[in-house]
Structures are given as C-alpha cells and as structure tokens.
Motif scaffolding. Structure first.
Motif, PDB file in Angstrom:
ATOM      1  N   SER A   2       1.031  -1.018  -0.027  1.00  0.00           N
ATOM      2  CA  SER A   2       0.096   0.001  -0.046  1.00  0.00           C
ATOM      3  C   SER A   2       0.787   1.121  -0.100  1.00  0.00           C
ATOM      4  O   SER A   2       1.893   1.148   0.622  1.00  0.00           O
ATOM      5  CB  SER A   2      -0.874  -0.134   0.933  1.00  0.00           C
ATOM      6  N   LEU A   4      -0.232   4.032   1.141  1.00  0.00           N
ATOM      7  CA  LEU A   4      -0.594   5.069   2.314  1.00  0.00           C
ATOM      8  C   LEU A   4       0.393   4.940   3.528  1.00  0.00           C
ATOM      9  O   LEU A   4       1.099   4.017   3.744  1.00  0.00           O
ATOM     10  CB  LEU A   4      -1.850   4.287   2.895  1.00  0.00           C
ATOM     11  N   GLU A   8      -2.274   6.752   7.954  1.00  0.00           N
ATOM     12  CA  GLU A   8      -3.575   6.789   6.909  1.00  0.00           C
ATOM     13  C   GLU A   8      -3.988   5.465   6.957  1.00  0.00           C
ATOM     14  O   GLU A   8      -5.370   5.193   6.594  1.00  0.00           O
ATOM     15  CB  GLU A   8      -3.077   7.447   5.731  1.00  0.00           C
ATOM     16  N   ARG A   9      -3.292   4.339   7.282  1.00  0.00           N
ATOM     17  CA  ARG A   9      -3.813   3.189   6.673  1.00  0.00           C
ATOM     18  C   ARG A   9      -4.785   2.712   8.145  1.00  0.00           C
ATOM     19  O   ARG A   9      -5.537   1.709   7.942  1.00  0.00           O
ATOM     20  CB  ARG A   9      -2.708   2.180   7.230  1.00  0.00           C
ATOM     21  N   ASN A  10      -4.650   3.445   9.149  1.00  0.00           N
ATOM     22  CA  ASN A  10      -5.461   3.326  10.524  1.00  0.00           C
ATOM     23  C   ASN A  10      -6.811   3.761  10.416  1.00  0.00           C
ATOM     24  O   ASN A  10      -7.807   3.801  11.168  1.00  0.00           O
ATOM     25  CB  ASN A  10      -4.715   3.356  11.546  1.00  0.00           C
ATOM     26  N   LYS A  13     -10.323   2.460  11.011  1.00  0.00           N
ATOM     27  CA  LYS A  13     -10.494   1.064  11.525  1.00  0.00           C
ATOM     28  C   LYS A  13     -10.693   1.367  13.166  1.00  0.00           C
ATOM     29  O   LYS A  13     -10.514   2.286  13.607  1.00  0.00           O
ATOM     30  CB  LYS A  13      -9.052   0.605  11.416  1.00  0.00           C
TER      31      LYS A  13
END
Length: 147
Positions: A2, A4, A8-10, A13
C-alpha cells in the motif's frame, strides 16, 4: 504494498485493543483514547517494577503491597499519597552494604520526608532533638513568651 502512510492506513479502523470506534481525534491512531491511556499506564507500571527490582531487589507487586500496607500514604507524613509522583523506596545504606539491597528496604516515603532523613543522616538522636525543639522552643524562654 500500500502507498498509504502508517497513520492513514489506520483511519476508519476500530481500536486495535477494544474494537470500538476511535473517535475523530484518534482516527489515525491504532488505539482509542482509553486504550492508549491504559497502555501508557501499563508501560509505566512495568518500567517502575523493573527499576525497583534492579535497584532495591523488590518486585513491583511487593512495592504495591508495601504501599497498601502503609495505607497508601507516606510512612512518615500522612499528606503524601504518591498519586502524582510515586513514593520513594526508603532504604538503609548501612544494611545495604552488609546484607544487600532487599534487606535494606524500610518503607515508602514522599520526597520531602526522604530528604529529611537524608539530611539528618538517619540519626534518631537528631530527630529526637527536633521533637524536643518543636515541643519546647528556646525562644519562649529567652523572649519570655508564654504559650
């Protein structure tokens, strides 16, 4: 892979620990506020436990037992409760040299009480003299003050 960034991935979530939504302030984090605070507390408690074990030879659990046995207060003054700053482990340096650090532990004290004992060099005679001074100050006799 990814493109990201980690934060930003979190986004969007749920909390890693409790699974609840994190709220806007913690959207980029992996944990919600409560879980973050609980983790900080646990990390600090573990670090304190390691320190008292390495320096004084007592476990974090033994520190907690001693704290509870003293009524969760300084062993000398009833004011200090060790909430904002943990109580210091008071120990006898003479005993430490002979029998080791664990045997030298006397109790838990606030900073000022611990400093007071250091200032009088753990001499009970000096402390007895201080008690007598408080009960019968010399100025009363010299200045003829009746109290």
């Amino acid at each position: 892979m990814s493109s990201l960034k980690g934060s930003e991935r979190n986004r969007g979530k749920p909390c890693k620990d409790c699974g609840k939504p994190k709220g806007p302030a913690y959207a980029d984090q992996i944990r919600c506020y409560r879980c973050t605070q609980a983790r900080k507390h646990a990390v600090r408690k573990a670090a304190h436990g390691r320190r008292v074990k390495s320096v004084y030879g007592i476990t974090g659990e033994e520190y907690d037992q001693l704290y509870e046995a003293q009524g969760e207060r300084c062993a000398i003054c009833p004011r200090a409760r060790g909430i904002t700053r943990r109580l210091a482990v008071d120990h006898d340096h003479a005993v430490e040299a002979e029998q080791g650090s664990r045997a030298s532990v006397r109790g838990l004290l606030c900073g000022p009480c611990n400093d007071m004992l250091a200032h009088v060099r753990d001499d009970p005679e000096v402390l007895a003299k201080a008690i007598e001074y408080l009960r019968n100050p010399p100025a009363r006799a010299v200045l003829d003050l009746s109290a």
